[in-house]
Enzyme design. Sequence first.
Site, PDB file in Angstrom:
ATOM      1  N   GLU A  60     -50.813  46.874   9.143  1.00 28.20           N
ATOM      2  CA  GLU A  60     -51.827  47.282  10.124  1.00 28.20           C
ATOM      3  C   GLU A  60     -51.610  48.693  10.643  1.00 28.20           C
ATOM      4  OE1 GLU A  60     -49.571  45.005  10.255  1.00 28.20           O
ATOM      5  OE2 GLU A  60     -48.760  44.649  12.278  1.00 28.20           O
TER       6      GLU A  60
ATOM      7  N   THR B 180     -55.842  33.505   3.821  1.00 26.11           N
ATOM      8  CA  THR B 180     -56.780  32.430   4.156  1.00 26.11           C
ATOM      9  C   THR B 180     -57.357  32.661   5.547  1.00 26.11           C
ATOM     10  OG1 THR B 180     -54.934  31.107   5.007  1.00 26.11           O
ATOM     11  CG2 THR B 180     -55.613  30.735   2.711  1.00 26.11           C
TER      12      THR B 180
ATOM     13  N   ALA C  17     -57.949  32.996  -3.974  1.00 24.78           N
ATOM     14  CA  ALA C  17     -57.538  31.593  -4.112  1.00 24.78           C
ATOM     15  C   ALA C  17     -56.860  31.172  -2.814  1.00 24.78           C
ATOM     16  CB  ALA C  17     -56.610  31.392  -5.295  1.00 24.78           C
ATOM     17  N   SER C  18     -57.236  29.986  -2.328  1.00 18.50           N
ATOM     18  CA  SER C  18     -56.561  29.461  -1.138  1.00 18.50           C
ATOM     19  C   SER C  18     -55.104  29.172  -1.433  1.00 18.50           C
ATOM     20  CB  SER C  18     -57.268  28.189  -0.654  1.00 18.50           C
ATOM     21  OG  SER C  18     -57.240  27.180  -1.674  1.00 18.50           O
ATOM     22  N   ASN C  19     -54.863  28.868  -2.738  1.00 21.76           N
ATOM     23  CA  ASN C  19     -53.497  28.597  -3.176  1.00 21.76           C
ATOM     24  C   ASN C  19     -53.362  29.034  -4.621  1.00 21.76           C
ATOM     25  OD1 ASN C  19     -50.974  27.239  -3.892  1.00 21.76           O
ATOM     26  ND2 ASN C  19     -51.251  26.173  -1.930  1.00 21.76           N
TER      27      ASN C  19
ATOM     28  N   HIS D  44     -47.466  22.730   7.536  1.00 13.84           N
ATOM     29  CA  HIS D  44     -46.957  24.070   7.250  1.00 13.84           C
ATOM     30  C   HIS D  44     -46.000  24.495   8.347  1.00 13.84           C
ATOM     31  CE1 HIS D  44     -50.450  24.209   4.508  1.00 13.84           C
ATOM     32  NE2 HIS D  44     -49.696  25.043   3.827  1.00 13.84           N
ATOM     33  N   HIS D  45     -45.382  25.647   8.129  1.00 20.35           N
ATOM     34  CA  HIS D  45     -44.407  26.224   9.049  1.00 20.35           C
ATOM     35  C   HIS D  45     -45.088  26.604  10.370  1.00 20.35           C
ATOM     36  CE1 HIS D  45     -46.236  30.123   7.995  1.00 20.35           C
ATOM     37  NE2 HIS D  45     -46.357  29.561   6.799  1.00 20.35           N
TER      38      HIS D  45
ATOM     39  N   LYS E 287     -47.679  29.715  10.915  1.00 23.56           N
ATOM     40  CA  LYS E 287     -48.995  29.792  10.290  1.00 23.56           C
ATOM     41  C   LYS E 287     -50.073  29.937  11.354  1.00 23.56           C
ATOM     42  CE  LYS E 287     -51.978  27.632   6.843  1.00 23.56           C
ATOM     43  NZ  LYS E 287     -52.142  28.986   6.189  1.00 23.56           N
TER      44      LYS E 287
ATOM     45  N   GLY F 244     -56.046  26.840   4.098  1.00 26.56           N
ATOM     46  CA  GLY F 244     -57.059  27.097   3.076  1.00 26.56           C
ATOM     47  C   GLY F 244     -56.991  26.089   1.953  1.00 26.56           C
ATOM     48  N   THR F 245     -55.785  25.665   1.620  1.00 26.67           N
ATOM     49  CA  THR F 245     -55.597  24.656   0.571  1.00 26.67           C
ATOM     50  C   THR F 245     -56.267  23.348   0.966  1.00 26.67           C
ATOM     51  OG1 THR F 245     -53.477  25.655  -0.037  1.00 26.67           O
ATOM     52  CG2 THR F 245     -53.878  23.412  -0.797  1.00 26.67           C
TER      53      THR F 245
HETATM   54  N1  LIG Z   1     -53.227  31.749  -1.393  1.00 26.43           N
HETATM   55  C1  LIG Z   1     -51.932  31.388  -1.388  1.00 26.43           C
HETATM   56  O1  LIG Z   1     -51.369  30.947  -2.418  1.00 26.43           O
HETATM   57  C2  LIG Z   1     -51.148  31.587  -0.119  1.00 26.43           C
HETATM   58  C3  LIG Z   1     -49.796  31.257  -0.060  1.00 26.43           C
HETATM   59  C4  LIG Z   1     -49.087  31.553   1.123  1.00 26.43           C
HETATM   60  C5  LIG Z   1     -49.731  32.162   2.191  1.00 26.43           C
HETATM   61  N2  LIG Z   1     -51.066  32.434   2.084  1.00 26.43           N
HETATM   62  C6  LIG Z   1     -51.792  33.139   3.140  1.00 26.43           C
HETATM   63  O2  LIG Z   1     -51.392  34.497   3.097  1.00 26.43           O
HETATM   64  C7  LIG Z   1     -51.476  35.070   4.399  1.00 26.43           C
HETATM   65  C8  LIG Z   1     -50.159  35.731   4.733  1.00 26.43           C
HETATM   66  O3  LIG Z   1     -49.154  34.747   4.761  1.00 26.43           O
HETATM   67  P1  LIG Z   1     -47.639  35.188   5.122  1.00 26.43           P
HETATM   68  O4  LIG Z   1     -46.845  33.924   5.228  1.00 26.43           O
HETATM   69  O5  LIG Z   1     -47.190  36.256   4.207  1.00 26.43           O
HETATM   70  O6  LIG Z   1     -47.851  35.791   6.589  1.00 26.43           O
HETATM   71  P2  LIG Z   1     -46.922  36.848   7.340  1.00 26.43           P
HETATM   72  O7  LIG Z   1     -47.335  36.809   8.771  1.00 26.43           O
HETATM   73  O8  LIG Z   1     -45.498  36.637   6.976  1.00 26.43           O
HETATM   74  O9  LIG Z   1     -47.362  38.263   6.702  1.00 26.43           O
HETATM   75  C9  LIG Z   1     -48.611  38.822   6.966  1.00 26.43           C
HETATM   76  C10 LIG Z   1     -48.410  40.323   7.046  1.00 26.43           C
HETATM   77  O10 LIG Z   1     -49.681  40.962   7.144  1.00 26.43           O
HETATM   78  C11 LIG Z   1     -49.467  42.158   7.856  1.00 26.43           C
HETATM   79  N3  LIG Z   1     -50.747  42.677   8.331  1.00 26.43           N
HETATM   80  C12 LIG Z   1     -51.343  42.482   9.523  1.00 26.43           C
HETATM   81  N4  LIG Z   1     -52.500  43.181   9.593  1.00 26.43           N
HETATM   82  C13 LIG Z   1     -52.627  43.805   8.383  1.00 26.43           C
HETATM   83  C14 LIG Z   1     -53.604  44.655   7.798  1.00 26.43           C
HETATM   84  N5  LIG Z   1     -54.694  45.036   8.492  1.00 26.43           N
HETATM   85  N6  LIG Z   1     -53.415  45.102   6.527  1.00 26.43           N
HETATM   86  C15 LIG Z   1     -52.322  44.740   5.830  1.00 26.43           C
HETATM   87  N7  LIG Z   1     -51.356  43.949   6.317  1.00 26.43           N
HETATM   88  C16 LIG Z   1     -51.522  43.479   7.586  1.00 26.43           C
HETATM   89  C17 LIG Z   1     -48.484  41.804   8.963  1.00 26.43           C
HETATM   90  O11 LIG Z   1     -47.758  42.950   9.389  1.00 26.43           O
HETATM   91  C18 LIG Z   1     -47.590  40.769   8.261  1.00 26.43           C
HETATM   92  O12 LIG Z   1     -46.362  41.349   7.832  1.00 26.43           O
HETATM   93  C19 LIG Z   1     -51.903  33.925   5.328  1.00 26.43           C
HETATM   94  O13 LIG Z   1     -53.302  33.968   5.481  1.00 26.43           O
HETATM   95  C20 LIG Z   1     -51.544  32.671   4.522  1.00 26.43           C
HETATM   96  O14 LIG Z   1     -52.376  31.564   4.828  1.00 26.43           O
HETATM   97  C21 LIG Z   1     -51.773  32.161   0.968  1.00 26.43           C
HETATM   98  O1  LIG Z   2     -47.796  29.616   4.393  1.00 23.93           O
HETATM   99  C1  LIG Z   2     -49.040  29.652   4.452  1.00 23.93           C
HETATM  100  O2  LIG Z   2     -49.704  30.170   5.395  1.00 23.93           O
HETATM  101  C2  LIG Z   2     -49.833  29.070   3.340  1.00 23.93           C
HETATM  102  N1  LIG Z   2     -51.112  29.290   3.321  1.00 23.93           N
HETATM  103  C3  LIG Z   2     -52.017  28.870   2.291  1.00 23.93           C
HETATM  104  C4  LIG Z   2     -53.065  27.944   2.872  1.00 23.93           C
HETATM  105  O3  LIG Z   2     -53.537  28.254   4.008  1.00 23.93           O
HETATM  106  O4  LIG Z   2     -53.422  26.970   2.188  1.00 23.93           O
HETATM  107  C5  LIG Z   2     -51.284  28.294   1.087  1.00 23.93           C
HETATM  108  C6  LIG Z   2     -50.130  27.473   1.437  1.00 23.93           C
HETATM  109  C7  LIG Z   2     -49.147  28.249   2.295  1.00 23.93           C
END
Ligand SMILES: NC(=O)c1ccc[n+]([C@@H]2O[C@H](COP(=O)([O-])OP(=O)(O)OC[C@H]3O[C@@H](n4cnc5c(N)ncnc54)[C@H](O)[C@@H]3O)[C@@H](O)[C@H]2O)c1
Ligand SMILES: O=C(O)C1=N[C@H](C(=O)O)CCC1
EC number: 1.17.1.8
Length: 233
Positions: free
Chosen positions: A32, A73, A96-98, A131-132, A135, A141-142
Amino acid sequence: MRIALFGYGKMGQMIEQIARNRGHEIVAKIDENTQDIDFNSMDVAIDFSMPEAAFGNITKCFNNNVPVISGTTGWLDKYEDAITLCNDKKGAFIYASNFSLGVNIFFELNNYLAKMMQNLPEYKVSLEEIHHTQKLDAPSGTAITLAEGVIANSNYSEWKLDNSSDTILPITSKRIGKVPGTHTVDYESVVDRISIKHTAHNREGFALGAVTAAEWIIGKSGVFTMRDVLNLG
Ligand SMILES: NC(=O)c1ccc[n+]([C@@H]2O[C@H](COP(=O)([O-])OP(=O)(O)OC[C@H]3O[C@@H](n4cnc5c(N)ncnc54)[C@H](O)[C@@H]3O)[C@@H](O)[C@H]2O)c1
Ligand SMILES: O=C(O)C1=N[C@H](C(=O)O)CCC1
């Protein structure tokens, strides 16, 4: 490939590890506070940021002709806008949500089971996701993707958090410790219960799937899904 990470948190750091192990270069770690982004330095962008940031990041990539993989997500209210912009800009996009292989197989299993159960109203369906505690969004999203699969193959018309009826599919969200992601779909009758469950042990599967999708999208134009990447028909 030269990969730019939009978001360098838990997922961004895991993706960096997987990408480097597969011989790719991380050319940018954007958050950010990042002011200047050199879009000419990257072959593909991978966005795992935050719900309120994803659409803006994706838009910047389309406007700079960079293919984008988004795993963030909680922004699906803007998904159709993202598709429209991608097509207008002749971009390349996968959300992809996952991204894990296991969950995408689980999505297919979920759809198959829902089809088998669709004429058995004695079974009530419910979803649970765990989840943790860090979140931000709920349900996951999954879980939403799973719910959409059930709804498409049943008499349920919508999903709601912690609310159910003959037409409302309930999702329960729990936030516990450092849980990477556990999803359960239950079919309950007065006689028995049928359950399917996916348990992520860590974030490696999510990251590997996202990097695989990034490798796949290079040279392509359009909006794709993990079903295209994994050739799931
Ligand atoms: N689709 C999948 O397979 C999957 C798997 C895990 C997590 N996720 C999703 O991914 C996202 C991130 O998860 P995470 O565990 O890494 O979270 P996290 O909080 O560890 O990391 C998110 C990062 O985004 C940064 N950020 C904030 N605003 C930003 C911006 N404008 N531009 C770029 N970066 C910015 C933050 O500084 C932070 O470090 C969540 O929405 C989660 O649901 C999706
Ligand atoms: O750790 C998370 O946040 C995750 N987000 C995705 C979701 O919202 O489904 C995928 C699983 C982990």
